[in-house]
Write an enzyme that holds these catalytic residues in place. Sequence first.
Site, short mmCIF file in Angstrom:
data_model
loop_
_atom_site.label_atom_id
_atom_site.label_comp_id
_atom_site.label_asym_id
_atom_site.label_seq_id
_atom_site.Cartn_x
_atom_site.Cartn_y
_atom_site.Cartn_z
N ASP A 257 11.62 1.47 1.37
CA ASP A 257 13.70 1.09 1.35
C ASP A 257 14.23 0.78 2.85
O ASP A 257 13.74 0.77 4.02
CB ASP A 257 13.96 2.22 0.82
CG ASP A 257 15.95 1.52 0.53
OD1 ASP A 257 16.12 0.75 -0.54
OD2 ASP A 257 16.66 2.29 0.90
N GLU A 346 11.28 -3.78 -2.15
CA GLU A 346 12.77 -4.66 -3.32
C GLU A 346 12.46 -6.26 -3.29
O GLU A 346 12.25 -6.51 -2.10
CB GLU A 346 13.70 -4.44 -2.79
CG GLU A 346 14.61 -3.27 -3.23
CD GLU A 346 16.38 -2.96 -2.67
OE1 GLU A 346 17.19 -3.30 -3.08
OE2 GLU A 346 16.49 -2.28 -1.42
N ASP A 428 18.62 7.20 2.77
CA ASP A 428 17.10 6.26 1.92
C ASP A 428 15.07 6.32 1.89
O ASP A 428 15.28 5.89 0.80
CB ASP A 428 17.47 5.35 3.84
CG ASP A 428 18.55 4.83 4.23
OD1 ASP A 428 19.05 4.45 3.65
OD2 ASP A 428 18.36 5.46 5.41
#
Length: 474
Positions: A257, A346, A428
Amino acid sequence: MTTPISHTGQLLSRAVTFQFALDPNAQQRILLAKCAGARRFTVNRHLARVKVNLDARSAERESLGEGGDSSEPSTPSLSWAAFSFINEFNAWKNGESEDSPVNDDGTRGLAWRHELPGDVFECASVDAARALENFSASRRGERSGTSVGFPRFQARGKVTPSFRLRNRATPGRAPSNQSIRFTDHAHLRLPRFGPVKLFGPTRKVRRMIDAGRFHVYSATLTQRAGRWTVSLTGVATELHQAERSRTSRHAVPVGVDRGIISLCVAADANGVPFESFEGVKILREAQRTLKATNQTLARTTPGSQGRQRAKSRLAKTHRKVASTRRHLVHQASRALVTRAQVLVIEDLNVAGMVRNRHLARSISDAAMGELSRQLLYKARWHGVEVRVVDRYFPSSKTCSGCGAVRNDLDLSTRTYSCGACGLVIDRDLNAAINLARWRPKAPPSSLYSLIPQGSAPRSTREEPIVTRTTITAA
Ligand SMILES: [Zn+2]
């Protein structure tokens, strides 16, 4: 297409690019600028010819349309194929076509053509043909993504000075017979240029070339903020089998991330932190310098010498920020593909992504964009699977302890605390764990590459392993 084989008999199937900064001498510097100018000149000439032809045909078609006749215009259409462009331009510059330029001494042809490597013109012709092909494919509706207009003319000072030279040798030739080759640890020989000095460690690439594990197809020379760089693009052998199937790899999927304090945070599906990669601090400092340089520029008078100085300083700072980021991201992507077996990231490759005003976040956004690009192509080299999660997957808002979703989380909240189960965890890290646990809902329906065209070494053999499904927003 068959896989090329090197002079030592090895299969070259991996697209690779190496980049070095150049330190050209005064003469070479002039030649570099001339080549970049010749490329612009060639591309513009092709575009202009095509434009005149298109305009003539459409004007004819209009006048025919009025008379109710739908027959083809009498002006023949021009071929946009690369080889026709090359032939047409060669004939023109060599004084063999009707409209070739006539010089003061009565000779025909482009007077300065012999000063430059002929490849500059040919590669430029290929580029012009490719740009036109994108345009026409887009017009026919065969191209996905944003529509492409007629290629832009290359205005001096508006486009990045750049040109390409091909290595006039097939992969099977010994390195010493190739037109683009290293002459020693700090010099790269280019046609017409002779040995050009370059910076940086060249040992690895030289050893690969000598051992027949890398073959250079072309060298692209580009000037950014006053500095010339060379990108050597070619094909290399696959990484060693031991490298591709390391037994020491992390067995559980690893989620990656974007961080706020670090560039990115990685954690596995068991909730164990994998690693966090630093760098935001360095980039934030660089960003500050950038801001200060911008302000200095704004205070200068247009057209003044101070303005010029401030401009070049700004360009240099930009270059430095970009290369620092690339360097940091290369380190992170390498660490991830060599140590994990499955990576979950992502999807940031979305047109019109929202610009984030939070400075640190936008720094790591930019870095994540580059990181996913690098991960996707390096993953293929190392035989690692990359799962790309739809960006509506609530990775930050979901509790990694109990699965509850919080909708009131804003960027300033550094710690995730769950009202349902009481978990308190770094924001995070929480997101990375959620990513690691993500599973495709359906079996992968399509395998395709997310690598943006032209920006990464593209696969010559197989697509990277990418699974993707769409998850509706929670
Ligand atoms: Zn919870």
